[in-house]
Design a protein around this motif. Sequence first.
Motif, PDB file in Angstrom:
ATOM      1  N   GLY A  39       0.841  -1.188   0.000  1.00  0.00           N
ATOM      2  CA  GLY A  39       0.000   0.000   0.000  1.00  0.00           C
ATOM      3  C   GLY A  39       0.877   1.239   0.000  1.00  0.00           C
ATOM      4  O   GLY A  39       1.994   1.230   0.533  1.00  0.00           O
ATOM      5  N   SER A  40       0.393   2.309  -0.602  1.00  0.00           N
ATOM      6  CA  SER A  40       1.193   3.529  -0.661  1.00  0.00           C
ATOM      7  C   SER A  40       1.462   4.102   0.728  1.00  0.00           C
ATOM      8  O   SER A  40       2.498   4.736   0.952  1.00  0.00           O
ATOM      9  CB  SER A  40       0.516   4.572  -1.556  1.00  0.00           C
ATOM     10  OG  SER A  40      -0.811   4.828  -1.135  1.00  0.00           O
ATOM     11  N   VAL A  41       0.568   3.862   1.679  1.00  0.00           N
ATOM     12  CA  VAL A  41       0.776   4.401   3.027  1.00  0.00           C
ATOM     13  C   VAL A  41       2.008   3.782   3.667  1.00  0.00           C
ATOM     14  O   VAL A  41       2.729   4.444   4.439  1.00  0.00           O
ATOM     15  CB  VAL A  41      -0.481   4.209   3.897  1.00  0.00           C
ATOM     16  CG1 VAL A  41      -0.757   2.735   4.159  1.00  0.00           C
ATOM     17  CG2 VAL A  41      -0.353   4.954   5.213  1.00  0.00           C
ATOM     18  N   SER A  42       2.288   2.519   3.364  1.00  0.00           N
ATOM     19  CA  SER A  42       3.482   1.907   3.942  1.00  0.00           C
ATOM     20  C   SER A  42       4.743   2.543   3.374  1.00  0.00           C
ATOM     21  O   SER A  42       5.761   2.648   4.071  1.00  0.00           O
ATOM     22  CB  SER A  42       3.488   0.398   3.688  1.00  0.00           C
ATOM     23  OG  SER A  42       3.763   0.099   2.339  1.00  0.00           O
ATOM     24  N   SER A  68      -5.133  -0.049  -4.687  1.00  0.00           N
ATOM     25  CA  SER A  68      -6.258  -0.282  -3.779  1.00  0.00           C
ATOM     26  C   SER A  68      -7.561   0.308  -4.274  1.00  0.00           C
ATOM     27  O   SER A  68      -8.628  -0.268  -4.062  1.00  0.00           O
ATOM     28  CB  SER A  68      -5.945   0.292  -2.391  1.00  0.00           C
ATOM     29  OG  SER A  68      -4.877  -0.381  -1.789  1.00  0.00           O
ATOM     30  N   LYS A  69      -7.502   1.464  -4.902  1.00  0.00           N
ATOM     31  CA  LYS A  69      -8.706   2.223  -5.210  1.00  0.00           C
ATOM     32  C   LYS A  69      -9.239   1.910  -6.606  1.00  0.00           C
ATOM     33  O   LYS A  69     -10.144   1.099  -6.781  1.00  0.00           O
ATOM     34  CB  LYS A  69      -8.410   3.722  -5.055  1.00  0.00           C
ATOM     35  CG  LYS A  69      -7.718   4.097  -3.763  1.00  0.00           C
ATOM     36  CD  LYS A  69      -8.507   3.716  -2.523  1.00  0.00           C
ATOM     37  CE  LYS A  69      -7.758   4.177  -1.271  1.00  0.00           C
ATOM     38  NZ  LYS A  69      -8.434   3.760  -0.034  1.00  0.00           N
ATOM     39  N   ALA A  70      -8.668   2.557  -7.622  1.00  0.00           N
ATOM     40  CA  ALA A  70      -9.176   2.379  -8.980  1.00  0.00           C
ATOM     41  C   ALA A  70      -9.057   0.939  -9.450  1.00  0.00           C
ATOM     42  O   ALA A  70      -9.927   0.432 -10.170  1.00  0.00           O
ATOM     43  CB  ALA A  70      -8.431   3.309  -9.938  1.00  0.00           C
ATOM     44  N   PHE A  71      -8.004   0.239  -9.049  1.00  0.00           N
ATOM     45  CA  PHE A  71      -7.786  -1.124  -9.521  1.00  0.00           C
ATOM     46  C   PHE A  71      -8.484  -2.173  -8.641  1.00  0.00           C
ATOM     47  O   PHE A  71      -8.454  -3.358  -8.955  1.00  0.00           O
ATOM     48  CB  PHE A  71      -6.281  -1.423  -9.587  1.00  0.00           C
ATOM     49  CG  PHE A  71      -5.577  -0.703 -10.696  1.00  0.00           C
ATOM     50  CD1 PHE A  71      -5.464  -1.266 -11.958  1.00  0.00           C
ATOM     51  CD2 PHE A  71      -5.034   0.561 -10.493  1.00  0.00           C
ATOM     52  CE1 PHE A  71      -4.832  -0.599 -12.994  1.00  0.00           C
ATOM     53  CE2 PHE A  71      -4.396   1.244 -11.516  1.00  0.00           C
ATOM     54  CZ  PHE A  71      -4.295   0.653 -12.769  1.00  0.00           C
ATOM     55  N   GLY A 122      -7.910  -5.143  -0.578  1.00  0.00           N
ATOM     56  CA  GLY A 122      -7.669  -6.228   0.369  1.00  0.00           C
ATOM     57  C   GLY A 122      -6.320  -6.897   0.230  1.00  0.00           C
ATOM     58  O   GLY A 122      -5.916  -7.677   1.100  1.00  0.00           O
ATOM     59  N   LEU A 123      -5.589  -6.586  -0.847  1.00  0.00           N
ATOM     60  CA  LEU A 123      -4.286  -7.207  -1.067  1.00  0.00           C
ATOM     61  C   LEU A 123      -3.121  -6.297  -0.694  1.00  0.00           C
ATOM     62  O   LEU A 123      -1.991  -6.769  -0.591  1.00  0.00           O
ATOM     63  CB  LEU A 123      -4.148  -7.642  -2.534  1.00  0.00           C
ATOM     64  CG  LEU A 123      -5.027  -8.822  -2.936  1.00  0.00           C
ATOM     65  CD1 LEU A 123      -4.924  -9.085  -4.435  1.00  0.00           C
ATOM     66  CD2 LEU A 123      -4.627 -10.066  -2.162  1.00  0.00           C
ATOM     67  N   ARG A 124      -3.377  -5.019  -0.494  1.00  0.00           N
ATOM     68  CA  ARG A 124      -2.389  -4.066  -0.013  1.00  0.00           C
ATOM     69  C   ARG A 124      -1.159  -3.990  -0.901  1.00  0.00           C
ATOM     70  O   ARG A 124      -0.134  -4.619  -0.643  1.00  0.00           O
ATOM     71  CB  ARG A 124      -1.960  -4.391   1.437  1.00  0.00           C
ATOM     72  CG  ARG A 124      -3.075  -4.574   2.432  1.00  0.00           C
ATOM     73  CD  ARG A 124      -3.996  -3.367   2.498  1.00  0.00           C
ATOM     74  NE  ARG A 124      -3.265  -2.130   2.831  1.00  0.00           N
ATOM     75  CZ  ARG A 124      -3.337  -1.017   2.104  1.00  0.00           C
ATOM     76  NH1 ARG A 124      -4.107  -0.959   1.032  1.00  0.00           N
ATOM     77  NH2 ARG A 124      -2.666   0.046   2.459  1.00  0.00           N
ATOM     78  N   ILE A 125      -1.232  -3.196  -1.954  1.00  0.00           N
ATOM     79  CA  ILE A 125      -0.073  -3.004  -2.814  1.00  0.00           C
ATOM     80  C   ILE A 125      -0.132  -1.627  -3.477  1.00  0.00           C
ATOM     81  O   ILE A 125      -1.174  -1.212  -3.984  1.00  0.00           O
ATOM     82  CB  ILE A 125       0.058  -4.136  -3.856  1.00  0.00           C
ATOM     83  CG1 ILE A 125       1.354  -4.001  -4.652  1.00  0.00           C
ATOM     84  CG2 ILE A 125      -1.170  -4.210  -4.763  1.00  0.00           C
ATOM     85  CD1 ILE A 125       1.748  -5.273  -5.380  1.00  0.00           C
ATOM     86  N   VAL A 185       5.246  -7.402   0.767  1.00  0.00           N
ATOM     87  CA  VAL A 185       4.386  -7.461  -0.417  1.00  0.00           C
ATOM     88  C   VAL A 185       4.271  -8.924  -0.835  1.00  0.00           C
ATOM     89  O   VAL A 185       5.262  -9.557  -1.189  1.00  0.00           O
ATOM     90  CB  VAL A 185       4.957  -6.625  -1.574  1.00  0.00           C
ATOM     91  CG1 VAL A 185       4.089  -6.775  -2.823  1.00  0.00           C
ATOM     92  CG2 VAL A 185       5.059  -5.156  -1.171  1.00  0.00           C
ATOM     93  N   THR A 186       3.065  -9.464  -0.808  1.00  0.00           N
ATOM     94  CA  THR A 186       2.882 -10.878  -1.087  1.00  0.00           C
ATOM     95  C   THR A 186       2.951 -11.164  -2.583  1.00  0.00           C
ATOM     96  O   THR A 186       2.717 -10.288  -3.421  1.00  0.00           O
ATOM     97  CB  THR A 186       1.533 -11.384  -0.558  1.00  0.00           C
ATOM     98  OG1 THR A 186       0.478 -10.758  -1.308  1.00  0.00           O
ATOM     99  CG2 THR A 186       1.368 -11.070   0.928  1.00  0.00           C
ATOM    100  N   ALA A 187       3.260 -12.414  -2.918  1.00  0.00           N
ATOM    101  CA  ALA A 187       3.273 -12.832  -4.321  1.00  0.00           C
ATOM    102  C   ALA A 187       1.887 -12.696  -4.937  1.00  0.00           C
ATOM    103  O   ALA A 187       1.749 -12.366  -6.126  1.00  0.00           O
ATOM    104  CB  ALA A 187       3.760 -14.278  -4.424  1.00  0.00           C
ATOM    105  N   GLN A 188       0.855 -12.943  -4.131  1.00  0.00           N
ATOM    106  CA  GLN A 188      -0.510 -12.831  -4.636  1.00  0.00           C
ATOM    107  C   GLN A 188      -0.844 -11.375  -4.989  1.00  0.00           C
ATOM    108  O   GLN A 188      -1.497 -11.100  -6.002  1.00  0.00           O
ATOM    109  CB  GLN A 188      -1.493 -13.372  -3.590  1.00  0.00           C
ATOM    110  CG  GLN A 188      -1.456 -14.874  -3.410  1.00  0.00           C
ATOM    111  CD  GLN A 188      -0.181 -15.362  -2.735  1.00  0.00           C
ATOM    112  OE1 GLN A 188       0.416 -14.646  -1.924  1.00  0.00           O
ATOM    113  NE2 GLN A 188       0.233 -16.585  -3.049  1.00  0.00           N
ATOM    114  N   ALA A 189      -0.391 -10.432  -4.148  1.00  0.00           N
ATOM    115  CA  ALA A 189      -0.631  -9.021  -4.439  1.00  0.00           C
ATOM    116  C   ALA A 189       0.095  -8.599  -5.714  1.00  0.00           C
ATOM    117  O   ALA A 189      -0.464  -7.893  -6.563  1.00  0.00           O
ATOM    118  CB  ALA A 189      -0.185  -8.166  -3.268  1.00  0.00           C
TER     119      ALA A 189
END
Length: 366
Positions: free
Chosen positions: A85-88, A219-222, A226-229, A251-255
């Motif tokens: 996430g951009s906040v991180s 997180s928003k437009a895309f 819930g995946l945090r990237i 950052v998870t592989a799924q994200a």
Amino acid sequence: MTDIPVRVRPEIAALPPYRQGRQAGADAFKLSSNENPFDPLPSVVERLRARVDVNRYPDAAATRLREALAARYGVAVDGVHVGAGSVSIIAQLLAAVSGPGDEVVYAWRSFEAYPGLALVAGARPVQVPLTADARHDLAAMAAAITDRTRAVIVCSPNNPTGPIVTQAEFDAFLDDVPDDVLVVLDEAYAEFVTDPHAVNGIRLIGTGRDNVLFLRTFSKAFGLAGLRIGYAIGHPRVLDAARSTAIPLSVTAQAEEAALASLDAEAELRERVAVIAERRDRLVVGLRERGWRVPAAQGNFVWLPAGDETAAVAAAFEEGGLIVRPFAGEGVRVSVGEEESVEKVLRIAASVVESLPQGHSGRGLA
């Protein structure tokens, strides 16, 4: 606080934890967290289902995504940083550039995480009030910069109030910022912007403004909240500092896989963004027609400046099956949700605006 069993920094003990928008029950619309109301695209879900290797650590550098974003923006791979996430990434940057005795400048009200991120880094938050029309006061922000300032955060469109910073305003502001002060352009809602005069981080690329970077999120437009990237584009050495303070493997592989799939499906996702932006604009017009003084909205949310009546206004929405985000004593942020929620928002908003006192700051643009 005296009841903490270990030694905690006093400013952290006094810092309230981040409070996300309330969850909604099955019979209510959740309009409190600026989430994308559309379900993930089938192509994105398919790619996610293929990543079941959760027994393995992800690529700590998110190399494939960084390469894709580098190609997209025409920058070196080291000029891209990916975080949870951009906040991180903001947390990483503030930890890298600031410490005790330093200052972080930002507009207020803006994203509620900014004060906490500055305090956790050891810095002093410096809040510069918004203008009367809920916009950044960039002249006042430049004037607030001192020898102790290490970072300035500009949020466009501003969360939670909605207005953008223009490109001309931002360029002029940068002329007044010392070259060794980090400027973070937080563009979490950039994809929803339709104002052609808005600042755009992409225009910073190749300008030689090495102390400036921009942030985007999936997180928003895309629709991947819930995946945090999210990611940052900027000078490689500045981003190296963020990489040094990042929590490894966050950052998870799924994200990463979902982000790559979303880039592949961007045209389809942009159609959804256009629907949300049109829905937002209808909300603004409808709210103003019903008596609300709504600031210019360029994100996926609208702002109702309810002031002292904020709690009562939020309660009225909740009673009507709409979970919104109140900011005590200031206003209510209403995310753009499902089409079925629009008329409910307008109906409830019309009923509560009449209870505002004459001369209230929330009234007047009808």
